[in-house]
Design an enzyme around this catalytic site. Structure first.
Site, PDB file in Angstrom:
ATOM      1  N   ASP A 141      -1.751  -1.447  -4.082  1.00  0.00           N
ATOM      2  CA  ASP A 141      -2.395  -0.023  -4.234  1.00  0.00           C
ATOM      3  C   ASP A 141      -1.131   0.605  -4.367  1.00  0.00           C
ATOM      4  O   ASP A 141      -0.554   1.119  -3.449  1.00  0.00           O
ATOM      5  CB  ASP A 141      -3.349   0.208  -3.366  1.00  0.00           C
ATOM      6  CG  ASP A 141      -3.703   1.821  -3.644  1.00  0.00           C
ATOM      7  OD1 ASP A 141      -3.345   2.400  -4.395  1.00  0.00           O
ATOM      8  OD2 ASP A 141      -4.623   2.139  -2.807  1.00  0.00           O
ATOM      9  N   HIS A 163     -12.199   0.874  -4.237  1.00  0.00           N
ATOM     10  CA  HIS A 163     -11.514   0.183  -5.106  1.00  0.00           C
ATOM     11  C   HIS A 163     -11.851  -1.086  -5.448  1.00  0.00           C
ATOM     12  O   HIS A 163     -12.629  -1.807  -4.751  1.00  0.00           O
ATOM     13  CB  HIS A 163      -9.836  -0.260  -4.372  1.00  0.00           C
ATOM     14  CG  HIS A 163      -9.100   1.152  -4.133  1.00  0.00           C
ATOM     15  ND1 HIS A 163      -8.069   1.288  -4.962  1.00  0.00           N
ATOM     16  CD2 HIS A 163      -9.429   1.993  -3.213  1.00  0.00           C
ATOM     17  CE1 HIS A 163      -7.606   2.445  -4.483  1.00  0.00           C
ATOM     18  NE2 HIS A 163      -8.201   2.940  -3.315  1.00  0.00           N
ATOM     19  N   TYR A 184       1.027  -1.267  -0.149  1.00  0.00           N
ATOM     20  CA  TYR A 184       0.076  -0.118   0.103  1.00  0.00           C
ATOM     21  C   TYR A 184       0.947   1.188   0.009  1.00  0.00           C
ATOM     22  O   TYR A 184       1.365   1.682   1.053  1.00  0.00           O
ATOM     23  CB  TYR A 184      -0.845  -0.262   1.149  1.00  0.00           C
ATOM     24  CG  TYR A 184      -1.817   1.191   1.448  1.00  0.00           C
ATOM     25  CD1 TYR A 184      -2.410   1.776   0.253  1.00  0.00           C
ATOM     26  CD2 TYR A 184      -1.980   1.793   2.565  1.00  0.00           C
ATOM     27  CE1 TYR A 184      -3.387   2.971   0.372  1.00  0.00           C
ATOM     28  CE2 TYR A 184      -2.523   3.206   2.755  1.00  0.00           C
ATOM     29  CZ  TYR A 184      -3.363   3.258   1.463  1.00  0.00           C
ATOM     30  OH  TYR A 184      -4.069   4.667   1.659  1.00  0.00           O
TER      31      TYR A 184
END
Length: 265
Positions: free
Chosen positions: A150, A256, A106
């Site tokens: 991500d 998402h 992330y």
């Protein structure tokens, strides 16, 4: 054997555990990489994942913020965690499944101002990428490796809803795009989804909550990625990579959508 790997910024795993269970039942991932779990390791809903058939877990938790996890149907072998976050956030977790190393990230969003001197959050984002790029330069490219997660950068003109507008907005500025490509070049990584669904097809994996109908507003960004090392790229099953944007239509969804690919390992 076939190995299905999925990355998904879940935006609170406890809040959306029922959605995770539904997703696992419908799409049968072998390895599920989650970001923004937003809980500590002891708060993680382990039993729910055992019940889903994903009992093997690696969790990088943090109270209230960030957090990453890997849940696997198959046994996990430990892989060294990468020390690339200078702030010590829970932003990276790793595992080896069926001989494939999976690094789940992330990466910091970077705030609103694309200026390293004036915005510490943006500087942190760039620093994270620089450290990760330096690490990837040392890797054996033939070792089976997946970078998932991500990445908070949408690189191409067709990875954003409006290239000209977004070029001034953090996530698609020229400096960020160049930084992402430097990381990709450092390991010779294949951008699996974009390679299988080439330009000029528009792709997105994130849509703001501000729009009541995300398809109607159609202002998406492709922030979530699955990359493979040169030694693993030939194992990617043709036509398997896709963004499961229908999940974004579910009730109280994450902002998402999951991204999936299959490997023949």
């Amino acid at each position: 054997m076939s190995l299905r790997i999925v990355t998904w910024n879940i935006n609170s795993v406890r809040l959306r555990i029922d959605q995770v269970a539904r997703f696992v039942a419908e799409h049968a991932p072998d390895v599920l990489c989650l970001q923004e779990i937003k809980c500590t390791a002891d708060q993680f809903p382990r039993q729910a994942f055992i019940d889903m058939g994903l009992p093997y877990l690696r969790i990088g938790g943090q109270k209230g913020w960030h957090g990453v996890a890997i849940a696997s149907r198959l046994p996990i072998v430990d892989s060294p965690k990468l020390d690339v976050c200078r702030e010590g956030h829970a932003r990276c977790v790793s595992a080896v499944v069926e001989g494939v190393e999976v690094q789940n990230f992330y990466i910091p969003a970077g705030g609103d101002l694309p200026d390293r001197a004036l915005n510490p959050k943006f500087d942190h984002k760039m620093d994270f990428y620089e450290r990760l790029t330096a690490e990837m330069k040392t890797r054996d490219r033939q070792r089976p490796l997946v970078l998932a997660g991500d990445f908070n950068i949408a690189p191409g003109e067709n990875d954003v809803w409006n290239h000209r507008f977004m070029s001034k907005v953090v996530s698609h500025t020229p400096g960020e795009v160049e930084t992402l490509y430097r990381l990709q070049d450092a390991g010779g990584f294949a951008d699996v989804v974009r390679d299988q669904i080439p330009d000029p097809t528009k792709l997105a994996s994130w849509w703001s909550y501000r729009a009541k109908d995300f398809r109607k507003s159609n202002r998406g960004l492709r922030l979530d990625h699955l990359w493979t090392s040169p030694g693993l790229t030939p194992a990617v099953v043709k036509g398997s990579a896709r963004i499961l944007d229908a999940v974004r239509e579910w009730e109280r969804p994450s902002d998402h959508a999951p991204v999936v690919m299959d490997l023949d390992v």
